[in-house]
Write an enzyme that holds these catalytic residues in place. Structure first.
Site, PDB file in Angstrom:
ATOM      1  N   HIS A  89      -2.800   7.750   6.619  1.00 45.98           N
ATOM      2  CA  HIS A  89      -1.736   8.584   6.040  1.00 45.98           C
ATOM      3  C   HIS A  89      -2.300   9.899   5.483  1.00 45.98           C
ATOM      4  CE1 HIS A  89       2.072   6.461   6.159  1.00 45.98           C
ATOM      5  NE2 HIS A  89       1.545   5.349   5.712  1.00 45.98           N
ATOM      6  N   GLY A 118       0.830  -1.197   0.000  1.00 44.54           N
ATOM      7  CA  GLY A 118       0.000   0.000   0.000  1.00 44.54           C
ATOM      8  C   GLY A 118       0.866   1.249   0.000  1.00 44.54           C
ATOM      9  N   GLN A 145       3.148   9.941   1.121  1.00 48.71           N
ATOM     10  CA  GLN A 145       4.421   9.214   1.244  1.00 48.71           C
ATOM     11  C   GLN A 145       5.364   9.489   0.081  1.00 48.71           C
ATOM     12  OE1 GLN A 145       2.368   5.246   2.143  1.00 48.71           O
ATOM     13  NE2 GLN A 145       4.257   5.108   3.295  1.00 48.71           N
ATOM     14  N   CYS A 147       5.528   0.001   7.375  1.00 53.47           N
ATOM     15  CA  CYS A 147       5.238   1.170   6.554  1.00 53.47           C
ATOM     16  C   CYS A 147       6.483   1.534   5.765  1.00 53.47           C
ATOM     17  CB  CYS A 147       4.828   2.329   7.467  1.00 53.47           C
ATOM     18  SG  CYS A 147       4.412   3.833   6.576  1.00 53.47           S
ATOM     19  N   LEU A 148       6.293   1.845   4.475  1.00 54.81           N
ATOM     20  CA  LEU A 148       7.446   2.194   3.642  1.00 54.81           C
ATOM     21  C   LEU A 148       8.122   3.478   4.130  1.00 54.81           C
ATOM     22  CD1 LEU A 148       5.973   1.356   0.112  1.00 54.81           C
ATOM     23  CD2 LEU A 148       7.630   0.017   1.428  1.00 54.81           C
ATOM     24  N   HIS A 204      -4.858   1.741   7.258  1.00 58.17           N
ATOM     25  CA  HIS A 204      -3.507   2.279   7.426  1.00 58.17           C
ATOM     26  C   HIS A 204      -3.246   3.403   6.410  1.00 58.17           C
ATOM     27  CE1 HIS A 204       1.048   1.483   7.901  1.00 58.17           C
ATOM     28  NE2 HIS A 204       0.973   2.307   6.864  1.00 58.17           N
ATOM     29  N   GLU A 205      -3.643   3.168   5.155  1.00 58.03           N
ATOM     30  CA  GLU A 205      -3.363   4.162   4.105  1.00 58.03           C
ATOM     31  C   GLU A 205      -4.225   5.419   4.260  1.00 58.03           C
ATOM     32  OE1 GLU A 205      -0.721   3.695   2.591  1.00 58.03           O
ATOM     33  OE2 GLU A 205      -0.539   1.552   2.984  1.00 58.03           O
TER      34      GLU A 205
HETATM   35 NI    NI Z   1       2.352   3.408   5.725  1.00 55.72          NI
END
Ligand code: NI
Length: 185
Positions: free
Chosen positions: A153, A59, A64, A107-108, A149-150
């Site tokens: 963000h 995701g 991000q 998370c990236l 989660h996304e």
């Molecule tokens: Ni994340």
């Protein structure tokens, strides 16, 4: 302070975008709704998918990659399954189950850190697809966790906000140190 609008709303003619990591402040800002789903946005969505697969991750939210727009890409397909790229424009959670589940999330933007987070096991999401069509999707299991989660963000919320303060401060300190090291080099 109001977020200044970027001169170019999103990067153009790039495939793999740079992923922003904590403690970058852009990850703590609230993203703006997308008002026009056009060719330019679709090309940005393609870049987000490329960036997500390249990372690799399941995701990615636009903040991000430093773009404060309410856009998310997801692919929760397993390794032995066909890719299932999903693009969510202006996603909004409209219902959540009472039942909760725990996933070890990552998370990236916080590489190599994982922690258990409890969230509703399923949720309904309203959004527009890449063609601007209004859709509603009932998300379950990993997809439910991932979309929650996304969407967090898009509101400047990170999964580390759900863990203990002590653990969060420890991980923040580590990444502040790493950011200083990379600035110095
Ligand atoms: Ni994340």
């Amino acid at each position: 302070m109001i977020d200044p609008l970027p001169a170019i709303p999103y990067p153009v003619a790039m495939a793999i975008l740079d992923i922003v990591k904590i403690p970058d402040e852009v990850l703590r800002k609230v993203a703006r709704p997308v008002d026009q789903i056009d060719k330019k946005l679709r090309s940005f969505l393609d870049d987000m998918l490329d960036t997500m697969y390249d990372a690799p991750g399941i995701g990615l939210a636009a903040p991000q990659v430093g773009v404060l727009l309410r856009v998310v890409t997801i692919d929760c397909a397993g390794e032995d399954e066909d890719p299932t790229p999903l693009c969510f424009v202006n996603p909004k959670i409209v219902s959540v189950s009472e039942e909760l589940s725990v996933y070890s999330e990552g998370c990236l933007s916080i590489p190599e850190f994982y922690a258990d987070v409890e969230r509703p096991v399923s949720c309904g999401v309203k959004y527009q697809d890449r063609n601007g069509v209004d859709r509603e999707l009932l998300c379950e299991g990993l997809l439910a966790t991932c979309i929650q989660h996304e969407i967090d963000h898009l509101d400047g919320v990170l999964f580390i906000d759900y863990i203990s303060r002590l653990k969060r401060e420890r991980i923040m300190k580590k990444f502040i140190k790493l950011a200083k090291l990379s600035d110095a080099s």
